[in-house]
Design an enzyme around this catalytic site. Structure first.
Site, PDB file in Angstrom:
ATOM      1  CE  LYS A  25      -2.727   2.468   3.761  1.00  0.00           C
ATOM      2  NZ  LYS A  25      -1.187   3.006   4.357  1.00  0.00           N
ATOM      3  CG  ASN A  26       2.368   2.654   3.599  1.00  0.00           C
ATOM      4  OD1 ASN A  26       0.928   3.251   3.309  1.00  0.00           O
ATOM      5  ND2 ASN A  26       2.441   2.557   4.753  1.00  0.00           N
ATOM      6  NE  ARG A  98      -0.460  11.777   6.416  1.00  0.00           N
ATOM      7  CZ  ARG A  98      -0.341  12.846   7.089  1.00  0.00           C
ATOM      8  NH1 ARG A  98      -1.537  13.411   7.599  1.00  0.00           N
ATOM      9  NH2 ARG A  98       0.606  13.298   7.741  1.00  0.00           N
ATOM     10  CB  CYS A 122      -5.040   5.676  10.438  1.00  0.00           C
ATOM     11  SG  CYS A 122      -5.667   4.296   9.240  1.00  0.00           S
ATOM     12  CG  ASP A 315       1.813   1.486   9.604  1.00  0.00           C
ATOM     13  OD1 ASP A 315       1.545   2.400  10.531  1.00  0.00           O
ATOM     14  OD2 ASP A 315       2.171   1.633   8.437  1.00  0.00           O
ATOM     15  CB  ILE A 337       5.801   7.094  14.774  1.00  0.00           C
ATOM     16  CG1 ILE A 337       7.031   5.871  14.790  1.00  0.00           C
ATOM     17  CG2 ILE A 337       5.770   7.813  13.457  1.00  0.00           C
ATOM     18  CD1 ILE A 337       8.281   6.774  14.463  1.00  0.00           C
ATOM     19  NE  ARG A 407      -7.225   4.218   4.566  1.00  0.00           N
ATOM     20  CZ  ARG A 407      -6.295   4.751   5.656  1.00  0.00           C
ATOM     21  NH1 ARG A 407      -6.414   4.988   6.506  1.00  0.00           N
ATOM     22  NH2 ARG A 407      -5.067   5.250   4.890  1.00  0.00           N
TER      23      ARG A 407
HETATM   24  C1  LIG Z   1       0.637   6.554   3.028  1.00  0.00           C
HETATM   25  C2  LIG Z   1       1.813   6.320   3.902  1.00  0.00           C
HETATM   26  O1  LIG Z   1       2.889   5.993   3.378  1.00  0.00           O
HETATM   27  N1  LIG Z   1       1.678   6.151   5.154  1.00  0.00           N
HETATM   28  C3  LIG Z   1       2.529   5.695   6.114  1.00  0.00           C
HETATM   29  C4  LIG Z   1       3.325   6.695   6.369  1.00  0.00           C
HETATM   30  O2  LIG Z   1       2.487   7.831   6.882  1.00  0.00           O
HETATM   31  P1  LIG Z   1       3.273   9.510   7.046  1.00  0.00           P
HETATM   32  O3  LIG Z   1       4.284   9.540   5.796  1.00  0.00           O
HETATM   33  O4  LIG Z   1       1.867  10.257   6.982  1.00  0.00           O
HETATM   34  O5  LIG Z   1       4.154   9.162   8.351  1.00  0.00           O
HETATM   35  P2  LIG Z   1       5.278  10.321   8.715  1.00  0.00           P
HETATM   36  O6  LIG Z   1       6.578   9.450   8.391  1.00  0.00           O
HETATM   37  O7  LIG Z   1       5.008  11.816   7.748  1.00  0.00           O
HETATM   38  O8  LIG Z   1       5.141  10.612  10.070  1.00  0.00           O
HETATM   39  C5  LIG Z   1       5.936  10.267  10.898  1.00  0.00           C
HETATM   40  C6  LIG Z   1       5.774  11.245  12.267  1.00  0.00           C
HETATM   41  O9  LIG Z   1       6.212  12.656  11.847  1.00  0.00           O
HETATM   42  C7  LIG Z   1       5.417  13.710  12.009  1.00  0.00           C
HETATM   43  N2  LIG Z   1       5.293  14.608  11.073  1.00  0.00           N
HETATM   44  C8  LIG Z   1       5.141  14.119   9.663  1.00  0.00           C
HETATM   45  C9  LIG Z   1       5.187  15.154   8.613  1.00  0.00           C
HETATM   46  C10 LIG Z   1       5.284  16.395   8.861  1.00  0.00           C
HETATM   47  O10 LIG Z   1       5.426  17.265   7.857  1.00  0.00           O
HETATM   48  N3  LIG Z   1       5.553  16.980  10.068  1.00  0.00           N
HETATM   49  C11 LIG Z   1       5.505  15.971  11.183  1.00  0.00           C
HETATM   50  O11 LIG Z   1       5.506  16.331  12.346  1.00  0.00           O
HETATM   51  C12 LIG Z   1       4.254  13.171  12.239  1.00  0.00           C
HETATM   52  O12 LIG Z   1       2.963  13.683  12.805  1.00  0.00           O
HETATM   53  C13 LIG Z   1       4.519  11.544  12.707  1.00  0.00           C
HETATM   54  O13 LIG Z   1       4.679  11.932  14.159  1.00  0.00           O
HETATM   55  O14 LIG Z   1       4.615   6.599   7.204  1.00  0.00           O
HETATM   56  C14 LIG Z   1       3.825   6.121   8.520  1.00  0.00           C
HETATM   57  C15 LIG Z   1       4.931   5.803   9.655  1.00  0.00           C
HETATM   58  O15 LIG Z   1       5.978   4.749   8.904  1.00  0.00           O
HETATM   59  C16 LIG Z   1       3.089   4.869   8.539  1.00  0.00           C
HETATM   60  O16 LIG Z   1       2.405   4.747   9.717  1.00  0.00           O
HETATM   61  C17 LIG Z   1       2.096   5.245   7.524  1.00  0.00           C
HETATM   62  O17 LIG Z   1       1.330   3.767   7.180  1.00  0.00           O
HETATM   63  C1  LIG Z   2      -1.333   4.962   9.009  1.00  0.00           C
HETATM   64  C2  LIG Z   2      -1.409   4.193   8.234  1.00  0.00           C
HETATM   65  O1  LIG Z   2      -1.844   4.624   6.917  1.00  0.00           O
HETATM   66  P1  LIG Z   2      -2.005   6.138   6.488  1.00  0.00           P
HETATM   67  O2  LIG Z   2      -0.724   6.919   6.533  1.00  0.00           O
HETATM   68  O3  LIG Z   2      -2.372   5.871   5.104  1.00  0.00           O
HETATM   69  O4  LIG Z   2      -3.223   6.681   7.095  1.00  0.00           O
HETATM   70  C3  LIG Z   2      -1.205   2.889   8.062  1.00  0.00           C
HETATM   71  O5  LIG Z   2      -1.094   2.096   7.029  1.00  0.00           O
HETATM   72  O6  LIG Z   2      -1.445   2.152   9.072  1.00  0.00           O
END
Ligand SMILES: CC(=O)N[C@H]1[C@@H](OP(=O)(O)OP(=O)(O)OC[C@H]2O[C@@H](n3ccc(=O)[nH]c3=O)[C@H](O)[C@@H]2O)O[C@H](CO)[C@@H](O)[C@@H]1O
Ligand SMILES: C=C(OP(=O)(O)O)C(=O)O
Length: 428
Positions: A25-26, A98, A122, A315, A337, A407
């Site tokens: 998915k990611n 997302r 999520c 995850d 995280i 999802r």
């Molecule tokens: C679609 C997708 O790929 N989703 C994955 C992606 O989510 P996602 O890319 O949203 O997760 P991030 O790695 O960005 O977030 C990690 C942490 O960084 C923080 N943060 C992130 C961006 C930002 O601009 N500012 C900030 O503060 C977030 O609040 C969080 O605490 O990585 C997560 C962490 O491995 C996974 O759980 C999700 O499944």
């Molecule tokens: C947090 C998740 O996904 P998303 O970033 O798409 O919400 C997830 O895959 O568990």
């Protein structure tokens, strides 16, 4: 949100057999965003997971003007993005996943702007996007918030003249890194991204972009350099296996004392989670692209700290919380995280688990036994953890709000049934 989805599981069956691990998915979500950057030709993505987030991404690609065909039986997605015509990511689709935010770089490059009415995903506590916005601004974009026609806030990002620069993530954000790489790929000049994420899906997306003609180096080192090019071409690419789907099936073997062959799974992609699961009592044997996993002794308790890759994936934190309910002693989980990912504890408590939550730390007091109950999937991984708990519980477990599970996991009931589980999926 549409119809209510429910899973019903009767526990107590030991799982045995062969299961196919879905595409990631990611990885596929940023790839759909990347495919919109090709201004001619058709991108062909193979090993696409047939999950709700992919269906939403296909709807969103069509909403911005691309032709997108998802061939479900062939697990192949064909995207023709030669005629994008709308910069708007409409809330009714984009707010449901997302990955919608991964469309922004293509819209900036192809249409000069992106209008974001909502970003979903999520609900795991705070999920900021400041690293993305700050990076786009450093490349020359302007980001403003305006009121839309329906009275709801909209974010407008205007590309202006995108030029390479020095960017960074305060922490190595997964989608943040992907978005900044894609934004830099067609910007003029060279971009350096510091503290870039190391996740295998990020590297798979870099591989796709490189095949499309992007000039990217340093993937997997934390420092990614992107030299902007004039255009990207449509190509064919096979999506990597889903390491979280792999982890869930590994834990299905663990929680039922079963033995499984996971076709397409790669143990290396599990990072520290593989070691933690071994410590709990699992045995792994990787034979080419097939990962054998079995548990023949009791489950030992575990200490888990979530972290970016190759640390323990957040995850997989919910699934291992379910598993540790049955371990022979107390397990300790520290979620680093996301600050809102412990709603599962209340649901497992309804099933008889004994879990103490204190902020981002949880103590799971094993050994215990689980009994069937009516529980709610508050997010995707909460859903997969409740299915695991249901497989080990005495009696029937009903999981509601299970759209979340759909999802991210394809054909959950069918794949588990083939391994001997008693599980059905129902919709109203
Ligand atoms: C679609 C997708 O790929 N989703 C994955 C992606 O989510 P996602 O890319 O949203 O997760 P991030 O790695 O960005 O977030 C990690 C942490 O960084 C923080 N943060 C992130 C961006 C930002 O601009 N500012 C900030 O503060 C977030 O609040 C969080 O605490 O990585 C997560 C962490 O491995 C996974 O759980 C999700 O499944
Ligand atoms: C947090 C998740 O996904 P998303 O970033 O798409 O919400 C997830 O895959 O568990």
């Amino acid at each position: 949100m549409g119809h209510e989805v429910r899973y019903r599981v009767r526990g107590g069956r030991r799982l045995h057999g062969t299961v196919f691990i879905q595409g990631a998915k990611n990885a596929v979500l940023p790839m759909i965003g990347a495919s919109l950057m090709a201004s001619k030709g058709r991108t062909v993505l193979r090993n696409v997971p047939i999950i709700e987030d992919v269906r939403r991404a296909v709807e969103l690609a069509r909403a911005v003007g691309a032709k997108a065909e998802l061939h479900e039986a062939e697990r192949t997605l064909v995207i023709d993005a030669s005629e994008l015509d709308s910069p708007v990511l409409p809330a009714d689709i984009a707010a449901r996943f997302r990955g919608s935010f991964l469309f922004v770089p293509a819209l900036l490059h192809r249409l000069g702007e992106a209008v974001i009415e909502g970003v979903g995903g999520c609900n795991l506590g705070s999920r900021n996007l400041d690293f993305h916005y700050n990076g786009f601004k450093r490349l020359g974009a302007t980001v403003t918030e305006q009121m839309g026609a329906n009275g709801a806030g909209q974010i407008h990002i205007k590309a202006g003249d995108l030029r390479g620069g020095t960017l960074y993530c305060d922490t190595p954000s997964h989608t943040g890194t992907e978005n900044l790489i894609m934004a830099a790929a067609l910007a003029r000049g060279t971009t350096l991204i510091k503290n870039a994420a190391l996740e295998p899906e990020v590297l798979d997306n870099i591989a796709l972009l490189q095949a499309m003609g992007a000039r990217i180096s340093g993937g997997g080192t934390g420092f990614v350099t992107v030299e902007g090019v004039g255009e990207l071409s449509a190509v064919e690419h096979t999506v990597m296996p889903d390491r979280i789907d792999t982890g869930v099936f590994v834990m299905a073997a663990a929680i039922t004392g079963g033995d499984l062959n996971l076709v397409g799974a790669n143990l290396e992609h599990l990072g520290v989670a593989a070691d933690k699961l071994e410590q709990m009592g699992l045995e792994f044997h990787q034979q080419g692209a097939v990962l054998q996993v079995r548990r023949e002794r009791g489950l030992r308790p575990i200490n888990v700290i979530t972290d970016e890759y190759p640390g323990f994936a957040t995850d997989l934190q919910s699934p291992i919380m379910a598993l540790s309910c049955l371990a022979d002693g107390p397990s300790y989980i520290y979620e680093r995280i996301f600050d809102g990912r412990f709603k599962l504890a209340d649901e497992l408590t309804k099933m008889g688990a004994d879990i103490e939550v204190n902020g981002n730390r949880a103590k799971v007091n094993g050994p215990g036994s689980l009994r069937g109950a009516e529980v709610e999937a508050h997010d995707l991984r909460c859903g997969s953890a409740l299915v695991l708990a249901g497989l080990a519980a005495e009696g029937e477990t009903t999981i509601t709000s299970a759209y979340y599970l759909d999802r991210g996991h394809a054909h959950t009931a069918e794949r588990l049934s083939q391994l001997g589980a008693e599980i059905t999926r129902e919709t109203d």
